[in-house]
Motif scaffolding. Structure first.
Motif, short mmCIF file in Angstrom:
data_model
loop_
_atom_site.label_atom_id
_atom_site.label_comp_id
_atom_site.label_asym_id
_atom_site.label_seq_id
_atom_site.Cartn_x
_atom_site.Cartn_y
_atom_site.Cartn_z
N MET A 85 -41.30 6.15 -11.46
CA MET A 85 -41.01 5.67 -10.11
C MET A 85 -39.75 4.82 -10.11
SD MET A 85 -43.30 3.28 -7.58
CE MET A 85 -43.05 1.81 -8.57
N ILE A 86 -38.92 5.03 -9.10
CA ILE A 86 -37.72 4.22 -8.90
C ILE A 86 -37.94 3.38 -7.64
CG2 ILE A 86 -35.23 4.23 -8.50
CD1 ILE A 86 -35.13 6.92 -9.95
N HIS A 87 -37.69 2.09 -7.76
CA HIS A 87 -37.95 1.17 -6.65
C HIS A 87 -36.68 0.41 -6.27
CE1 HIS A 87 -40.21 -1.55 -4.08
NE2 HIS A 87 -39.64 -2.57 -4.69
N PHE A 88 -36.29 0.50 -5.01
CA PHE A 88 -35.18 -0.27 -4.45
C PHE A 88 -35.76 -1.42 -3.63
CE2 PHE A 88 -33.04 3.49 -5.60
CZ PHE A 88 -31.67 3.34 -5.46
N ASP A 89 -35.32 -2.64 -3.94
CA ASP A 89 -35.81 -3.81 -3.22
C ASP A 89 -34.62 -4.54 -2.59
OD1 ASP A 89 -37.19 -5.97 -2.21
OD2 ASP A 89 -37.59 -6.89 -4.17
#
Length: 229
Positions: free
Chosen positions: A1-5
Motif C-alpha cells: 500500500m502507498i499512502h499520501f498524507d
C-alpha cells in the motif's frame, strides 16, 4: 500500500501538487490527467524519485524521505523513454547491472538474467547492442530490468507513448499479467478499461477517483469543458 498524507510539491515557486491525501491499495490503478496536471509528479513521489515539499508518502509503512533505500527496493519505476533506463552496452549486461546492488553470487545473477531474457523473448538478442533494439524491445528490456530485481510494486509513467499499436498491446498485456501491484500513468484511456481504479488529476489535485468507466467519463467531460489535451 502507498499512502499520501497531505502531500504538496513545488518546483521552485511553481506548485504542482496540493494537499494530496490518498491510499493506493488496488491491484491495478490508472492515473490520468492533462499535460502539466501533476500526474507524473504523483507517480515519481511513489518511489522517492521526488520527495514532497510538504506532507509524507509512505510505502508499506516506509517513509520515502527517511527510508528511501527500502522504498526503492519495494517500488520499481519504468520511465516513458526506455533510453533513460538502458545503461549497459548489451541486453544481458543491462539486466545483470540491475542486480548489482543485491550483491548476488554470479550463478544466481546468470540464472535470473536467463529467466527474464526468455520471459521477454529477448534471449536471441542476449549479446545484441541494447541501443540497436526496436522501440518495443527497448521498452520490454527496461521493464525486464526492473522486474528482475523483484519489486513488490511497479510504477509505469506513460509506458506506451513511444510505441506503435502492436507494441502497445504487448506491453499492456504484459502489465495485465503481472502479480505485483501496478500503477500506470497514461493518456491511453482504452488501456484502463480492465483496471480496478482510475484517478483523475487536474491542476495539482485529485478531482475524480473510482471505477474506470466513471473516472474516464469524468475526465472526458473535463477535457470538453476546459480544452485539456
Amino acid at each position: 500500500m502507498i499512502h499520501f498524507d497531505a502531500v504538496s510539491h513545488a518546483y521552485g515557486e511553481r506548485s504542482v501538487l496540493t494537499e494530496i491525501s490518498v491510499e493506493l491499495t488496488e491491484h491495478r490503478i490508472g492515473v490520468i490527467g492533462g499535460n502539466g496536471s501533476g500526474k507524473s509528479t504523483l507517480a515519481r513521489l511513489c518511489n522517492g524519485l521526488i520527495i514532497p515539499t510538504s506532507g509524507t508518502v509512505t510505502v508499506r509503512g516506509h517513509n520515502t524521505k527517511k527510508d528511501l533505500a527500502k522504498v526503492r527496493r519495494l517500488v520499481g519505476f519504468v520511465f516513458q523513454d526506455p533510453d533513460l533506463q538502458i545503461i549497459m552496452p548489451t541486453v544481458e549486461e543491462d539486466l545483470a547491472f540491475s542486480l548489482r546492488p543485491q550483491r548476488l553470487p554470479h550463478d544466481q545473477v546468470q540464472a535470473r538474467v536467463d529467466l527474464w531474457l526468455k520471459k521477454f523473448h529477448l534471449d536471441s538478442h542476449r549479446t545484441h547492442p541494447a541501443h540497436l533494439l526496436s522501440g518495443g524491445q527497448k521498452q520490454l528490456l527496461a521493464i525486464a530490468a526492473i522486474l528482475i530485481t523483484e519489486p513488490e510494486i511497479l510504477i509505469f509513467d506513460e509506458p506506451t507513448t513511444l510505441l506503435d499499436l502492436k507494441n502497445t498491446r504487448i506491453v499492456m498485456n504484459l502489465i495485465a499479467s503481472l502479480d505485483q501491484q501496478v500503477i500506470v500513468v497514461t493518456h491511453d484511456l482504452d488501456c484502463l478499461a480492465s483496471f480496478d481504479r482510475v484517478i483523475v488529476v487536474d491542476n495539482g489535485r485529485i478531482v475524480a477517483d473510482g471505477r474506470p468507466d466513471e473516472a474516464i467519463t469524468f475526465y472526458q467531460h473535463l477535457i470538453s469543458q476546459s480544452g485539456l489535451d
